[in-house]
Design an enzyme around this catalytic site. Structure first.
Site, PDB file in Angstrom:
ATOM      1  N   LYS A 136     -50.672  23.880  -6.962  1.00 54.77           N
ATOM      2  CA  LYS A 136     -50.240  23.157  -8.168  1.00 54.77           C
ATOM      3  C   LYS A 136     -48.951  22.431  -7.809  1.00 54.77           C
ATOM      4  O   LYS A 136     -48.120  22.949  -7.068  1.00 54.77           O
ATOM      5  CB  LYS A 136     -49.999  24.146  -9.325  1.00 54.77           C
ATOM      6  CG  LYS A 136     -49.357  23.524 -10.581  1.00 54.77           C
ATOM      7  CD  LYS A 136     -50.235  22.482 -11.260  1.00 54.77           C
ATOM      8  CE  LYS A 136     -49.508  21.816 -12.446  1.00 54.77           C
ATOM      9  NZ  LYS A 136     -50.284  20.682 -13.009  1.00 54.77           N
ATOM     10  N   CYS A 158     -44.960  11.079 -11.090  1.00 52.14           N
ATOM     11  CA  CYS A 158     -43.794  11.662 -11.754  1.00 52.14           C
ATOM     12  C   CYS A 158     -43.083  10.613 -12.610  1.00 52.14           C
ATOM     13  O   CYS A 158     -43.141   9.414 -12.333  1.00 52.14           O
ATOM     14  CB  CYS A 158     -42.838  12.266 -10.735  1.00 52.14           C
ATOM     15  SG  CYS A 158     -42.446  11.193  -9.367  1.00 52.14           S
TER      16      CYS A 158
END
Ligand code: YRO
Length: 311
Positions: free
Chosen positions: A48, A130
Site C-alpha cells: 500500500k 499525490c
C-alpha cells in the site's frame, strides 16, 4: 498443459511470475503482503502506498463495488512508512515493490531520502497521484511539477525507482509525459492508477454510494480496461526501452492479461478483481493465459509482447 515460464526481471529483482497486486489491494498489513508472497503464481507484492505517518484514511463507506468495476476514495489508509520499509527490508521468497506517496511535495523528497539512507536495495514506486499545492491538479497532471520533482529526486536518489501514473486521455499528454520520463533513469512506470473522480448513485436512496468527497472517487475494474490498454500501448511506443511497464487496470481474465502484454506490459497487476476474488485469481489468470498461448502456439511471452497489430 505444458507449464510456461513466466519469470521476469526488473532492475535487480527477479520475479517468478508477471503478476502483482495493484497497490492498495491485499497489501495493507504484513498478513496481506505475506499472502501475496505465498500465493501460487504471484511475482511478488507491491505495498500500500506509504505516507510518512500512519493514517486511518477516509470515513466509510469509502469503497463500492459496481456492476463493471469499483469506485473508491480510501484516502490513503496505511500503517506508515516505517512499517512498510521494515517489511521490504526483510528477506522474502519473492521480490517486493515499496510504494510511497507524499501528501505534500516535501513528503516525497523526505521519503526517498529515507529509502536512500536505508538498507533497502529493492524497487520503489512513487505514486504521482499525490496532491500538489491547493488549486493545482495532482502532481502527475502537472507536467512542470512532475519534471521538477523527478529532477530533485534524481539529484540524490540512486536506487531502483519507478513511478505510478494516472491515466492520460490526450495523445499530446502522452508525448509530454513520456518526454519528461525519458530524461530520468526510471526502472519502470506502473500505468494506470484509478480513473479519477467518477461518480455513482443509488437510485432508491438517490444518494451517492461512497461517503468521502460527496461521492467522487477513483474508478477501477473492467470499465477501465480500454483506458489501461491505451496507456500501456501509448507509453510503450514512447518510452526508452530501458523503462519497463507494469500494466494495471481492468484485468479479470487471462484474455485481459494477454491484451496488456500485446500492448507491451512487462508485468501485470490486479486490483478490483483481486479484491473480489482473492489471491486464488493468480492461478486462474495463469491457467487462462497459458491456454490462450497454447492455442496460438506461443511458448514464451516474448513471442507476442508489444506486438499488437494495427488494423
Ligand atoms: O484513496 C486512496 O488511498 C487511493 N485510491 C486509488 O485508487 N489510488 C490511489 O493512488 C490512492 C492513494 C492516493 C490518493 C488518491 C489518496 C492521493
Amino acid at each position: 498443459m505444458m507449464a510456461i515460464d513466466f519469470k521476469t526481471t526488473m532492475a535487480n529483482a527477479e520475479f517468478p511470475s508477471i503478476f502483482l497486486n495493484a497497490s492498495g489491494v491485499n497489501c495493507m498489513t504484513v498478513t496481506e503482503m505475506d499472502e501475496m508472497i505465498n500465493a501460487a503464481c504471484t511475482g511478488g507484492v507491491v505495498t500500500k502506498s506509504a505516507t510518512p505517518q500512519q493514517r486511518e484514511g477516509n470515513p466509510q463507506p469509502r469503497y463500492y463495488q459496481l456492476e463493471h468495476g469499483s469506485i473508491n476514495s480510501m484516502g490513503l489508509p496505511n500503517e506508515g512508512f516505517p512499517y512498510y520499509l521494515d517489511y521490504v527490508t526483510k528477506e522474502h521468497a519473492k521480490p517486493t515493490i515499496l510504494s510511497v506517496a507524499g501528501l505534500k511535495m516535501s513528503d516525497n523528497i523526505e521519503l526517498l531520502h529515507k529509502i536512500q539512507a536505508s538498507d533497502y536495495t529493492g524497487l520503489t514506486e512513487l505514486n504521482l497521484s499525490c496532491p500538489n499545492v491547493i488549486g493545482k491538479p495532482q502532481v502527475a497532471y502537472d507536467f512542470e511539477e512532475t519534471d521538477a520533482l523527478l529532477a530533485e529526486i534524481f539529484s540524490f536518489y540512486t536506487k531502483p525507482l519507478g513511478v505510478k501514473l494516472p491515466p492520460y486521455f490526450d495523445l499530446v499528454h502522452f508525448d509530454q509525459m513520456a518526454t519528461i520520463l525519458n530524461k530520468y533513469p526510471l526502472t519502470h512506470i506502473n500505468t494506470v492508477n484509478s480513473v479519477g473522480n467518477g461518480l455513482w448513485i443509488d437510485i432508491d436512496t438517490e444518494k451517492v454510494v461512497i461517503k468521502p468527497k460527496q461521492g467522487f472517487g477513483g474508478l477501477g475494474g473492467t470499465m477501465i480496461l480500454p483506458t489501461a490498454l491505451a496507456n500501456v500501448r501509448a507509453f510503450r511506443q514512447r518510452l526508452n526501452p530501458s523503462i519497463k511497464i507494469i500494466g494495471t487496470g481492468g484485468v479479470t481474465s487471462g484474455a485481459d492479461v494477454f491484451m496488456h502484454l500485446l500492448c507491451g506490459a512487462d508485468m501485470v497487476s490486479v486490483g478490483t478483481a483481486l479484491l473480489h476474488e482473492g489471491v486464488g485469481i493468480f492461478q486462474r489468470l495463469t491457467d487462462e493465459l497459458t491456454t490462450i498461448m497454447a492455442e496460438k502456439g506461443y511458448t514464451s511471452i516474448e513471442d507476442f509482447r508489444g506486438k499488437v497489430q494495427d488494423f
